[in-house]
Scaffold this motif. Structure first.
Motif, PDB file in Angstrom:
ATOM      1  N   GLU A  54       0.846  -1.180   0.000  1.00 43.23           N
ATOM      2  CA  GLU A  54       0.000   0.000   0.000  1.00 43.23           C
ATOM      3  C   GLU A  54       0.890   1.241   0.000  1.00 43.23           C
ATOM      4  N   ALA A  55       0.388   2.335  -0.555  1.00 37.49           N
ATOM      5  CA  ALA A  55       1.165   3.563  -0.592  1.00 37.49           C
ATOM      6  C   ALA A  55       1.577   3.944   0.827  1.00 37.49           C
ATOM      7  N   THR A  56       2.853   4.329   0.971  1.00 38.75           N
ATOM      8  CA  THR A  56       3.451   4.514   2.289  1.00 38.75           C
ATOM      9  C   THR A  56       4.143   5.871   2.342  1.00 38.75           C
ATOM     10  N   GLY A  92       8.389 -14.970  -1.066  1.00 41.34           N
ATOM     11  CA  GLY A  92       7.888 -13.861  -1.870  1.00 41.34           C
ATOM     12  C   GLY A  92       8.873 -12.718  -1.978  1.00 41.34           C
ATOM     13  N   LYS A  93       8.524 -11.750  -2.813  1.00 38.11           N
ATOM     14  CA  LYS A  93       9.302 -10.529  -2.990  1.00 38.11           C
ATOM     15  C   LYS A  93       8.360  -9.337  -2.782  1.00 38.11           C
ATOM     16  N   ILE A  94       8.898  -8.266  -2.200  1.00 40.33           N
ATOM     17  CA  ILE A  94       8.047  -7.127  -1.843  1.00 40.33           C
ATOM     18  C   ILE A  94       8.813  -5.821  -2.003  1.00 40.33           C
ATOM     19  N   VAL A  95       8.155  -4.849  -2.637  1.00 43.55           N
ATOM     20  CA  VAL A  95       8.689  -3.491  -2.731  1.00 43.55           C
ATOM     21  C   VAL A  95       7.689  -2.552  -2.072  1.00 43.55           C
ATOM     22  N   VAL A  96       8.198  -1.412  -1.615  1.00 45.29           N
ATOM     23  CA  VAL A  96       7.329  -0.435  -0.968  1.00 45.29           C
ATOM     24  C   VAL A  96       7.021   0.694  -1.945  1.00 45.29           C
ATOM     25  N   GLN A  97       5.771   1.126  -1.978  1.00 46.49           N
ATOM     26  CA  GLN A  97       5.406   2.274  -2.799  1.00 46.49           C
ATOM     27  C   GLN A  97       5.584   3.543  -1.964  1.00 46.49           C
TER      28      GLN A  97
END
Length: 374
Positions: A54-56, A92-97
């Motif tokens: 989610e947008a952060t 999994g892989k995760i990026v931050v918005q």
């Protein structure tokens, strides 16, 4: 097996499939700190090739909605470390918005009750989300913003740089710069919002200057191959519009081509709204021409598409090479095991819209998986 479900590489990030969980604001992080619910929510969805959070908000000033997470306090970063650890433990892989909302905010959410900041001092005809004293949430009109002084902009660029470094230190595989949907960077890029007369207003080169300065700072800090960006050429979110989006965003992608990005995330139309799919519903914007301009400028990042894609469309887009990655939003809300359901062509759970924003576990981490159904 369709290519959609096969492994791929985007920048420095290896993905187990081409399916992406799109960023989804859920307003379940009081105090801007990720918590146990958030950890479980993202852990459940770790079979996506890539999760975009989610947008952060990059700073307190960048926050525009109640109970959204941040990247600017030790508590928040510790919370995000628990999230990234959980996603990685599931493979999994995760990026931050990374998010700065600009004028899509309210004085109640700003430091010391100050005005939100933007390219302009005009109020957006838009709503934001506040939590009342009794704990209930409600949408309310945004507050009057103030136009940023040019001298303040380097400080915000530095905020983006610091947030990118903090994100990597918190275990994220990369970052996505949010330059879409009528938020701060988009407010500078569009002539329907930007009414400045300084070096950040007027010409396309001036209006996109801020975005490219952010891109430069972030890529220098963490490397372009762990950096991505989201754009939305025609979305009217936040009362955002431009007189010639094709020319504007052609200039944007041509400028982005010089960076060895992980991916470019393109919203085709309005998120959750009317489709504007290639030569389909609204041929006023040509997405194929946009990608062609990017590739002609020697851009090599993965091309991610988003907005209303269903299984067959996603398979076709990746098989034909019109897209490298396909992002799904609402389907991931109700289907933590969306990848398996798409691969096996099984029915999807229907999301409960009443639980989208705010609340607790209901409509957040309690949707049944195939395993539970069986």
């Amino acid at each position: 097996m369709a290519k959609l479900f096969q492994p791929t590489q985007v920048g420095d990030i290896s993905l187990k499939n081409h399916i992406v969980m799109a960023p989804l604001t859920r307003n379940r992080s009081p105090g801007a700190v990720p918590n146990d619910l958030n950890v479980e929510y993202y852990r459940q969805r770790a079979t996506a090739g890539l999760i975009i959070t989610e947008a952060t908000a990059i700073t307190h000033q960048g926050q525009g909605y109640a109970d959204v997470p941040g990247l600017y306090s030790k508590e928040a970063l510790d919370g995000w470390k628990r999230v990234t650890d959980a996603v990685h433990a599931e493979g999994g892989k995760i990026v931050v918005q990374m998010w700065h909302v600009g004028r899509i905010s309210h004085t109640a959410l700003q430091p010391n009750g100050g005005k939100p900041v933007s390219s302009t001092n005009r109020v957006a005809k838009a709503k934001t989300y506040l939590v009342n004293a009794d704990g209930t949430g409600a949408f309310t009109e945004t507050s009057e913003p103030r136009a940023l002084e040019a001298s303040e902009i380097p400080g915000i660029i530095e905020d983006y740089r610091k947030a990118a470094r903090a994100a990597i230190d918190a275990g994220f595989d990369g970052v996505e710069i949010h330059a879409a949907n009528g938020y701060l960077l988009d407010q500078f890029m569009r002539d329907g919002v930007n009414d400045r007369t300084d070096e950040y207003g007027g010409s396309i080169e001036n209006r996109t200057r801020f975005t490219f300065q952010v891109v430069e700072a972030v890529t220098k800090e963490i490397g372009a191959r762990r950096t991505a960006i989201r754009i939305s050429p025609v979305t009217p979110s936040g009362e955002s519009y431009d007189s010639n989006p094709q020319v504007l965003f052609t200039h944007v992608v041509e400028g982005l081509a010089k960076y060895d990005f992980a991916y470019i995330h393109v919203i085709e139309g309005q998120t959750g709204g009317e489709r504007d799919y290639r030569q389909g519903d609204n041929p006023s914007f040509d997405y194929i021409a946009l990608r062609a301009a990017y590739e002609k400028a020697d851009g090599k990042a993965a091309w991610m598409v988003n907005n209303g894609y269903v299984r067959d469309m996603a398979i076709e887009a990746v098989e034909t090479g019109t897209a490298d990655l396909v992002a799904f939003g609402k389907p991931f809300i109700a289907n933590p095991d969306l990848v398996e359901r798409l691969e096996k062509n099984l029915p999807l759970n229907t999301p409960d819209q009443a639980t989208f924003y705010g609340g607790n576990a209901k409509g957040y981490i309690d949707y049944p998986s195939l395993e539970k159904v069986a």
